[in-house]
Design an enzyme around this catalytic site. Structure first.
Site, PDB file in Angstrom:
ATOM      1  N   CYS A 203       0.842  -1.203   0.000  1.00  0.00           N
ATOM      2  CA  CYS A 203       0.000   0.000   0.000  1.00  0.00           C
ATOM      3  C   CYS A 203       0.882   1.260   0.000  1.00  0.00           C
ATOM      4  O   CYS A 203       1.524   1.554  -0.989  1.00  0.00           O
ATOM      5  CB  CYS A 203      -0.973  -0.025   1.175  1.00  0.00           C
ATOM      6  SG  CYS A 203      -2.361   1.131   0.992  1.00  0.00           S
TER       7      CYS A 203
ATOM      8  N   HIS B   6      -3.784  -5.309   0.574  1.00  0.00           N
ATOM      9  CA  HIS B   6      -3.249  -5.738   1.868  1.00  0.00           C
ATOM     10  C   HIS B   6      -3.246  -7.267   1.970  1.00  0.00           C
ATOM     11  O   HIS B   6      -4.250  -7.872   2.352  1.00  0.00           O
ATOM     12  CB  HIS B   6      -4.065  -5.135   3.009  1.00  0.00           C
ATOM     13  CG  HIS B   6      -3.828  -3.674   3.194  1.00  0.00           C
ATOM     14  ND1 HIS B   6      -2.811  -3.181   3.985  1.00  0.00           N
ATOM     15  CD2 HIS B   6      -4.457  -2.590   2.661  1.00  0.00           C
ATOM     16  CE1 HIS B   6      -2.831  -1.855   3.942  1.00  0.00           C
ATOM     17  NE2 HIS B   6      -3.812  -1.473   3.147  1.00  0.00           N
TER      18      HIS B   6
ATOM     19  N   GLU C 211      -1.832  -8.991   4.182  1.00  0.00           N
ATOM     20  CA  GLU C 211      -1.736  -9.423   5.578  1.00  0.00           C
ATOM     21  C   GLU C 211      -3.086  -9.667   6.235  1.00  0.00           C
ATOM     22  O   GLU C 211      -3.155 -10.334   7.280  1.00  0.00           O
ATOM     23  CB  GLU C 211      -0.938  -8.398   6.393  1.00  0.00           C
ATOM     24  CG  GLU C 211      -1.607  -7.056   6.613  1.00  0.00           C
ATOM     25  CD  GLU C 211      -1.349  -6.043   5.509  1.00  0.00           C
ATOM     26  OE1 GLU C 211      -1.409  -4.832   5.787  1.00  0.00           O
ATOM     27  OE2 GLU C 211      -1.098  -6.462   4.356  1.00  0.00           O
TER      28      GLU C 211
ATOM     29  N   SER D 218      -2.179 -16.571  36.674  1.00  0.00           N
ATOM     30  CA  SER D 218      -3.612 -16.307  36.612  1.00  0.00           C
ATOM     31  C   SER D 218      -4.411 -17.538  36.229  1.00  0.00           C
ATOM     32  O   SER D 218      -5.610 -17.591  36.460  1.00  0.00           O
ATOM     33  CB  SER D 218      -3.885 -15.200  35.589  1.00  0.00           C
ATOM     34  OG  SER D 218      -3.617 -15.663  34.275  1.00  0.00           O
ATOM     35  N   GLY D 219      -3.749 -18.526  35.626  1.00  0.00           N
ATOM     36  CA  GLY D 219      -4.455 -19.685  35.112  1.00  0.00           C
ATOM     37  C   GLY D 219      -4.789 -19.552  33.641  1.00  0.00           C
ATOM     38  O   GLY D 219      -5.236 -20.498  33.002  1.00  0.00           O
ATOM     39  N   GLY D 220      -4.562 -18.349  33.081  1.00  0.00           N
ATOM     40  CA  GLY D 220      -4.777 -18.155  31.661  1.00  0.00           C
ATOM     41  C   GLY D 220      -3.644 -18.759  30.849  1.00  0.00           C
ATOM     42  O   GLY D 220      -2.639 -19.223  31.395  1.00  0.00           O
ATOM     43  N   VAL D 221      -3.808 -18.762  29.535  1.00  0.00           N
ATOM     44  CA  VAL D 221      -2.835 -19.395  28.649  1.00  0.00           C
ATOM     45  C   VAL D 221      -1.455 -18.761  28.791  1.00  0.00           C
ATOM     46  O   VAL D 221      -0.444 -19.460  28.933  1.00  0.00           O
ATOM     47  CB  VAL D 221      -3.304 -19.300  27.176  1.00  0.00           C
ATOM     48  CG1 VAL D 221      -2.252 -19.905  26.249  1.00  0.00           C
ATOM     49  CG2 VAL D 221      -4.636 -19.989  26.992  1.00  0.00           C
ATOM     50  N   ASP D 222      -1.397 -17.451  28.781  1.00  0.00           N
ATOM     51  CA  ASP D 222      -0.109 -16.759  28.739  1.00  0.00           C
ATOM     52  C   ASP D 222       0.728 -16.997  29.993  1.00  0.00           C
ATOM     53  O   ASP D 222       1.899 -17.370  29.911  1.00  0.00           O
ATOM     54  CB  ASP D 222      -0.325 -15.264  28.520  1.00  0.00           C
ATOM     55  CG  ASP D 222      -1.108 -14.958  27.261  1.00  0.00           C
ATOM     56  OD1 ASP D 222      -1.073 -15.798  26.335  1.00  0.00           O
ATOM     57  OD2 ASP D 222      -1.762 -13.909  27.197  1.00  0.00           O
ATOM     58  N   SER D 223       0.134 -16.780  31.161  1.00  0.00           N
ATOM     59  CA  SER D 223       0.916 -16.971  32.388  1.00  0.00           C
ATOM     60  C   SER D 223       1.243 -18.440  32.606  1.00  0.00           C
ATOM     61  O   SER D 223       2.298 -18.775  33.149  1.00  0.00           O
ATOM     62  CB  SER D 223       0.176 -16.400  33.597  1.00  0.00           C
ATOM     63  OG  SER D 223      -1.000 -17.117  33.886  1.00  0.00           O
ATOM     64  N   SER D 224       0.356 -19.336  32.152  1.00  0.00           N
ATOM     65  CA  SER D 224       0.615 -20.770  32.306  1.00  0.00           C
ATOM     66  C   SER D 224       1.804 -21.212  31.463  1.00  0.00           C
ATOM     67  O   SER D 224       2.679 -21.947  31.929  1.00  0.00           O
ATOM     68  CB  SER D 224      -0.634 -21.578  31.919  1.00  0.00           C
ATOM     69  OG  SER D 224      -1.725 -21.278  32.758  1.00  0.00           O
TER      70      SER D 224
END
Length: 520
Positions: free
Chosen positions: A86, A176, A178, A230-236
């Site tokens: 673009c 675009h 992407e 936290s139990g979420g994906v990222d912190s786990s």
């Protein structure tokens, strides 16, 4: 022998497009490392980075405006392939003597791209019967192609929508590639980084883990690390990755802030005790959080308060742990994108993120963020590679501030209790109807407004809950998920009948943009 996963890399120069981070996402999908930098990155820094290829993003400016963003003049003489998207294509055209003018008819949305002449290797497999659907978003267009370039494709409204200089490995596309709305755009970017730039694809989950483990060991040494779980994906995944690197040097602190999902505290403790063998300290901080949030309705203030109190509690706990020097967080790339313009300062700050905002200036702990350059599905892939339970890895994202940003306005305990129950019913029904894993993110939102209803022979005046479910590949853009009416009716009936205090349920059918996925 370890593989240098950064030996092949793509440099993405950001001109301010809202889609720029999607370019990075597509490059990563090709298993190639990339970094995003501002458009005015100095030539010496570019040479030092030694990219295998360069991508110039789109942007909101016009190349002929005074002070329009530009790149170092010698960038095109570095001898590496360049793809302009673009604004990037227009900039490249103007640099080499082409002409860019305002379009007689602006193009925004779907368009049919038509191949012209002999499209080069970038377009291998991109056209079917000489056509390809693409997504346009531009008000200017190239009216005259520079010397040495050929037109590879155009549309009915814009004859020049793709250009190429095969001798110099320079390519430009007006559309675009992407975004998801360009069906074969991902393939085009893959072709650029793998075939044209010659990258072999070293950015894989296994290699990323090996590299991260080595970096964590080197960075931390013999220090102890405290991680907010936290139990979420990222912190786990962050916990599993750090634990693999330094073992017992890691202590996780699980802060029960009173803003978690139904039964989540007990689930987190049980899961990590059974699956990770990591030391976890549980802190009951519900009263502290609710007290700090009393009377606060502004979402940014709530985020700052919650983030700051998390860090404060982590610091308190770290003082109880010998040699604790590091605070680990599950910050991922999209967090950095929304909060800091992907380190460029060029993107608009939509909202602060729990992991990267609200930190005190004189925090005693150093930050360890092993996932901060990864996108969500890269994090999930690493989680599976590390052996985490499938249900944990594929759980929908949950914001760091928890229900604090899913309760609109002031946060109160009774509001949180109502929302917890409604959300649990919603998620349970999505699992039962086989929708959960087809949806990227689903949750309930508590609206602090009351509406009139009738139950039995009596009049009710109770609160409203909104249900949200979206489909997205990258969380940069998202569409609402079309739940069948019968499923919506069943969910609504259960919530109204089983959750005291709710007499109305609504379904959010807003896309991102213009709305964000979370309400606050």
């Amino acid at each position: 022998m370890s593989v240098d996963i950064h030996s092949e890399k793509i440099l993405i120069l950001d001109f301010g497009s809202q889609y720029t981070q999607l370019i990075a996402r597509r490059v990563r999908e090709a298993h190639v490392y990339c970094e995003l930098h501002p458009f005015d990155l100095e030539l010496a820094a570019i040479r030092s980075f030694a990219p295998s290829g360069i991508i110039l993003s789109g942007g909101p400016k016009s190349v002929y405006e005074e002070g329009a963003p530009a790149v170092a003049e010698e960038l095109f003489e570095l001898g590496v392939p360049v793809l302009g998207i673009c604004y990037g294509m227009q900039l490249m055209s103007r640099h080499f003597g082409g002409e860019v003018v305002p379009a007689g008819k602006r193009e925004f949305g779907h368009a049919e791209l038509l191949a012209q002449g002999t499209p080069g290797p970038l377009f291998d497999g991109f056209f079917l019967d000489g056509k390809s659907p693409v997504w346009m978003s531009h008000g200017d267009h190239v009216s005259q192609v520079p010397e040495g370039f050929q037109v590879a494709a155009g549309t009915a409204n814009a004859p020049v929508c793709a250009i190429q200089n095969l001798a110099c490995n320079l390519y430009g596309v007006q559309f675009h590639p992407e975004v998801n709305h360009t069906p074969r755009g991902e393939q085009l970017i893959d072709t650029f980084v793998r075939k044209i730039c010659g990258c072999s694809g070293k950015w894989t989950p296994g290699q990323i883990i090996e590299d991260a483990v080595a970096r964590i060991k080197q960075q931390v040494g013999s220090d102890r690390v405290i991680l907010g779980l936290s139990g979420g994906v990222d912190s786990s995944v962050a916990a599993a990755l750090i634990h693999r690197a330094i073992g017992e040097q890691l202590t996780c602190v699980f802060v029960d802030n009173g803003l978690l999902r139904l039964g989540e505290g007990d689930q987190v403790m049980a899961t990590f005790a059974q699956n990770l063998g990591v030391k976890v300290i549980r802190v009951d901080a519900e009263d502290r959080f609710l007290s700090a949030l009393a009377g606060v309705s502004d979402p940014e203030k709530k985020r700052k308060i919650i983030g700051g109190l998390f860090v404060e509690i982590f610091e308190e706990e770290s003082n109880k742990i010998t040699d604790a020097r590091w605070l680990a967080q599950g910050t991922i790339y999209p967090d950095v994108i929304e909060s800091a313009g992907a380190k460029t300062g060029k993107a608009h700050n939509i909202k602060s993120h729990h992991n990267v905002g609200g930190l005190p200036e004189h925090m005693k702990l150093k930050l360890l963020e092993p996932l901060r350059e990864l996108f969500k599905d890269e994090v999930r892939a690493i989680g599976e590679e590390l052996g985490l339970p499938h249900q944990m890895v594929w759980r929908h994202p949950f914001p760091g501030p928890g229900l604090g940003v899913r309760i609109l306005g002031e946060v109160r305990k009774d509001y949180a209790d109502i929302l917890r129950q409604a959300d649990a019913i919603y998620i349970e029904e999505l699992y039962a109807a086989d929708h959960y894993h087809k949806i990227s993110q689903a949750f309930a939102v508590f609206l602090p407004v009351k509406s009139v209803g009738v139950m039995g022979d009596g009049r009710t005046y109770e609160y409203v809950v909104a249900l949200r479910a979206v489909e997205t590949k990258d969380f940069m853009t998202a569409g609402w998920y079309p739940l069948p009416y019968e499923d919506l009716a069943r969910i609504s009936s259960r919530i109204i009948n089983e959750v005291k205090g709710i007499n109305r349920v609504v379904y959010d059918i807003s896309s991102k943009p213009p709305a964000t996925i979370e309400w606050e």
